[in-house]
Design an enzyme around this catalytic site. Sequence first.
Site, PDB file in Angstrom:
ATOM      1  N   SER A  36      14.355  40.115 -65.991  1.00 56.06           N
ATOM      2  CA  SER A  36      14.169  40.296 -67.439  1.00 56.06           C
ATOM      3  C   SER A  36      12.813  39.752 -67.853  1.00 56.06           C
ATOM      4  O   SER A  36      12.534  38.558 -67.683  1.00 56.06           O
ATOM      5  CB  SER A  36      15.262  39.561 -68.211  1.00 56.06           C
ATOM      6  OG  SER A  36      14.861  39.451 -69.568  1.00 56.06           O
TER       7      SER A  36
ATOM      8  N   HIS B 116      14.097  44.774 -66.575  1.00 57.94           N
ATOM      9  CA  HIS B 116      15.057  44.661 -67.682  1.00 57.94           C
ATOM     10  C   HIS B 116      14.295  44.245 -68.941  1.00 57.94           C
ATOM     11  O   HIS B 116      13.569  43.246 -68.936  1.00 57.94           O
ATOM     12  CB  HIS B 116      16.115  43.622 -67.315  1.00 57.94           C
ATOM     13  CG  HIS B 116      17.228  43.476 -68.303  1.00 57.94           C
ATOM     14  ND1 HIS B 116      18.319  44.319 -68.328  1.00 57.94           N
ATOM     15  CD2 HIS B 116      17.441  42.559 -69.279  1.00 57.94           C
ATOM     16  CE1 HIS B 116      19.150  43.921 -69.282  1.00 57.94           C
ATOM     17  NE2 HIS B 116      18.638  42.860 -69.887  1.00 57.94           N
TER      18      HIS B 116
ATOM     19  N   ASP C 246      14.699  43.242 -72.896  1.00 56.27           N
ATOM     20  CA  ASP C 246      15.658  42.769 -73.883  1.00 56.27           C
ATOM     21  C   ASP C 246      15.129  42.994 -75.298  1.00 56.27           C
ATOM     22  O   ASP C 246      14.221  42.292 -75.742  1.00 56.27           O
ATOM     23  CB  ASP C 246      15.919  41.273 -73.675  1.00 56.27           C
ATOM     24  CG  ASP C 246      16.794  41.032 -72.469  1.00 56.27           C
ATOM     25  OD1 ASP C 246      17.894  41.608 -72.411  1.00 56.27           O
ATOM     26  OD2 ASP C 246      16.379  40.272 -71.558  1.00 56.27           O
TER      27      ASP C 246
ATOM     28  N   MET D 175      15.769  42.672 -79.159  1.00 58.84           N
ATOM     29  CA  MET D 175      16.614  41.908 -80.098  1.00 58.84           C
ATOM     30  C   MET D 175      16.085  42.108 -81.516  1.00 58.84           C
ATOM     31  O   MET D 175      14.869  42.132 -81.729  1.00 58.84           O
ATOM     32  CB  MET D 175      16.563  40.420 -79.756  1.00 58.84           C
ATOM     33  CG  MET D 175      16.956  40.108 -78.315  1.00 58.84           C
ATOM     34  SD  MET D 175      17.039  38.330 -78.044  1.00 58.84           S
ATOM     35  CE  MET D 175      17.317  38.291 -76.251  1.00 58.84           C
TER      36      MET D 175
ATOM     37  N   HIS E   8      17.936  46.910 -72.744  1.00 62.72           N
ATOM     38  CA  HIS E   8      19.157  46.306 -73.289  1.00 62.72           C
ATOM     39  C   HIS E   8      18.960  46.130 -74.790  1.00 62.72           C
ATOM     40  O   HIS E   8      18.163  45.300 -75.218  1.00 62.72           O
ATOM     41  CB  HIS E   8      19.365  44.961 -72.562  1.00 62.72           C
ATOM     42  CG  HIS E   8      20.549  44.186 -73.015  1.00 62.72           C
ATOM     43  ND1 HIS E   8      20.751  42.877 -72.627  1.00 62.72           N
ATOM     44  CD2 HIS E   8      21.597  44.511 -73.806  1.00 62.72           C
ATOM     45  CE1 HIS E   8      21.886  42.428 -73.160  1.00 62.72           C
ATOM     46  NE2 HIS E   8      22.412  43.390 -73.886  1.00 62.72           N
TER      47      HIS E   8
ATOM     48  N   MET F  51      20.022  44.811 -78.041  1.00 63.62           N
ATOM     49  CA  MET F  51      20.849  43.853 -78.786  1.00 63.62           C
ATOM     50  C   MET F  51      20.504  44.015 -80.264  1.00 63.62           C
ATOM     51  O   MET F  51      19.886  43.145 -80.895  1.00 63.62           O
ATOM     52  CB  MET F  51      20.570  42.431 -78.281  1.00 63.62           C
ATOM     53  CG  MET F  51      21.201  42.193 -76.913  1.00 63.62           C
ATOM     54  SD  MET F  51      20.428  40.822 -76.038  1.00 63.62           S
ATOM     55  CE  MET F  51      19.026  41.680 -75.337  1.00 63.62           C
TER      56      MET F  51
ATOM     57  N   MET G 257      28.282  40.888 -70.180  1.00 63.27           N
ATOM     58  CA  MET G 257      27.429  39.743 -70.511  1.00 63.27           C
ATOM     59  C   MET G 257      28.093  38.458 -70.000  1.00 63.27           C
ATOM     60  O   MET G 257      29.277  38.223 -70.235  1.00 63.27           O
ATOM     61  CB  MET G 257      27.221  39.631 -72.026  1.00 63.27           C
ATOM     62  CG  MET G 257      26.345  40.707 -72.645  1.00 63.27           C
ATOM     63  SD  MET G 257      24.691  40.862 -71.938  1.00 63.27           S
ATOM     64  CE  MET G 257      24.017  39.217 -72.213  1.00 63.27           C
TER      65      MET G 257
ATOM     66  N   PHE H  85      19.213  34.639 -76.070  1.00 59.61           N
ATOM     67  CA  PHE H  85      18.198  33.756 -75.492  1.00 59.61           C
ATOM     68  C   PHE H  85      18.280  33.784 -73.972  1.00 59.61           C
ATOM     69  O   PHE H  85      19.368  33.943 -73.409  1.00 59.61           O
ATOM     70  CB  PHE H  85      18.414  32.310 -75.967  1.00 59.61           C
ATOM     71  CG  PHE H  85      18.442  32.209 -77.467  1.00 59.61           C
ATOM     72  CD1 PHE H  85      17.249  32.124 -78.193  1.00 59.61           C
ATOM     73  CD2 PHE H  85      19.639  32.255 -78.161  1.00 59.61           C
ATOM     74  CE1 PHE H  85      17.270  32.076 -79.585  1.00 59.61           C
ATOM     75  CE2 PHE H  85      19.673  32.204 -79.553  1.00 59.61           C
ATOM     76  CZ  PHE H  85      18.476  32.111 -80.267  1.00 59.61           C
ATOM     77  N   GLY H  86      17.127  33.583 -73.346  1.00 57.75           N
ATOM     78  CA  GLY H  86      17.103  33.392 -71.907  1.00 57.75           C
ATOM     79  C   GLY H  86      17.461  31.953 -71.580  1.00 57.75           C
ATOM     80  O   GLY H  86      17.523  31.094 -72.467  1.00 57.75           O
ATOM     81  N   GLY H  87      17.707  31.701 -70.302  1.00 60.49           N
ATOM     82  CA  GLY H  87      17.880  30.329 -69.842  1.00 60.49           C
ATOM     83  C   GLY H  87      19.194  29.662 -70.220  1.00 60.49           C
ATOM     84  O   GLY H  87      19.302  28.442 -70.185  1.00 60.49           O
TER      85      GLY H  87
ATOM     86  N   ASP I 272      24.537  39.908 -66.809  1.00 56.28           N
ATOM     87  CA  ASP I 272      23.309  39.452 -67.467  1.00 56.28           C
ATOM     88  C   ASP I 272      23.566  38.113 -68.141  1.00 56.28           C
ATOM     89  O   ASP I 272      24.423  38.014 -69.021  1.00 56.28           O
ATOM     90  CB  ASP I 272      22.912  40.515 -68.503  1.00 56.28           C
ATOM     91  CG  ASP I 272      21.607  40.211 -69.234  1.00 56.28           C
ATOM     92  OD1 ASP I 272      20.960  39.199 -68.913  1.00 56.28           O
ATOM     93  OD2 ASP I 272      21.259  41.004 -70.128  1.00 56.28           O
TER      94      ASP I 272
ATOM     95  N   GLY J  90      16.385  36.334 -65.601  1.00 54.52           N
ATOM     96  CA  GLY J  90      15.165  35.982 -66.314  1.00 54.52           C
ATOM     97  C   GLY J  90      14.618  34.673 -65.804  1.00 54.52           C
ATOM     98  O   GLY J  90      13.684  34.623 -64.990  1.00 54.52           O
TER      99      GLY J  90
HETATM  100  C1  DX5 Z   1      20.219  37.357 -72.973  1.00 52.66           C
HETATM  101  C2  DX5 Z   1      19.421  38.505 -72.402  1.00 52.66           C
HETATM  102  C3  DX5 Z   1      19.163  38.319 -70.974  1.00 52.66           C
HETATM  103  C4  DX5 Z   1      18.312  37.135 -70.654  1.00 52.66           C
HETATM  104  C5  DX5 Z   1      18.661  36.648 -69.289  1.00 52.66           C
HETATM  105  O1  DX5 Z   1      20.338  37.499 -74.320  1.00 52.66           O
HETATM  106  O2  DX5 Z   1      20.132  39.712 -72.561  1.00 52.66           O
HETATM  107  O3  DX5 Z   1      18.702  39.484 -70.338  1.00 52.66           O
HETATM  108  O4  DX5 Z   1      16.958  37.380 -70.722  1.00 52.66           O
HETATM  109  O5  DX5 Z   1      17.994  35.479 -69.075  1.00 52.66           O
HETATM  110  P1  DX5 Z   1      18.492  34.366 -68.049  1.00 52.66           P
HETATM  111  O6  DX5 Z   1      18.574  35.013 -66.704  1.00 52.66           O
HETATM  112  O7  DX5 Z   1      17.444  33.337 -68.154  1.00 52.66           O
HETATM  113  O8  DX5 Z   1      19.856  33.902 -68.525  1.00 52.66           O
HETATM  114 ZN    ZN Z   2      19.561  41.488 -71.236  1.00 53.72          ZN
END
Ligand code: DX5
Ligand code: ZN
Length: 222
Positions: free
Chosen positions: A9, A34, A36, A38, A67, A69, A138, A144-146, A176, A198
């Site tokens: 991602s 990927h 994202d 948002m 993706h 969102m 999901m 958010f990532g991480g 994901d 990500g």
């Molecule tokens: C979450 C996103 C993911 C995210 C994954 O809202 O849809 O794609 O970037 O990030 P990691 O792998 O860091 O959880």
């Molecule tokens: Zn995603």
Amino acid sequence: MSVVRIAPSILSADFARLADEIAMLEAGGADWVHVDVMDGRFVPNLTFGAKVIETVRRLTELPMDVHLMVVEPERYFDDFVDAGASGLTIHAEVSPHLNRQLARIRELGAAAGVALNPSTSLTAVENVLDDLDLLLVMTVNPGFGGQQFIPHSLEKIGRARRMLDAAGSRAVLEVDGGINRETIYQCWRAGADAFVAGNAVFSADDPRAEIGALRAQCADRA
Ligand code: DX5
Ligand code: ZN
């Protein structure tokens, strides 16, 4: 045995060096990129639109797994496919006319996916399996990532696998959120075959090698 797809991602990429980051993903053997999207409404964060998809498309020929969102995702289908998206995944929670929406994505020539939040039941897609190229379970609440992988997702992934198999569906089963070397193995064992990552990739000491390290987990261990 299904094909394993690793989909880094770019949410976690360094956008000042986007061309290098994408080249790194290619060199590391990523299967998909990927993206994202948002909207600050479906999820409490804002990211990219068609312009970034277009930019990524100029940088790589890898399939772009987009993706969405966002609320009212159908407003973006045409622009995002024109910009170079290979697949569009919409959230069941904000898509009351899934048959129509998935049919439209396919009509535009892209792969049609549905994503389910951790608290959304698989029954949300059981009536559209024929229209589905990808089911995204999901494993965190999106935005958010991480974030930390939600452990009870594993049981849901297992049920999703059985549901797709029972229907004779060839849809890809993607996960994901919080995917790392340990959770990718668990998800793969549970029946997933596409893995978004990500933080695990972009925060690794050697991001390029990490893609292979993640893929290597998707094999039976002694
Ligand atoms: C979450 C996103 C993911 C995210 C994954 O809202 O849809 O794609 O970037 O990030 P990691 O792998 O860091 O959880
Ligand atoms: Zn995603």
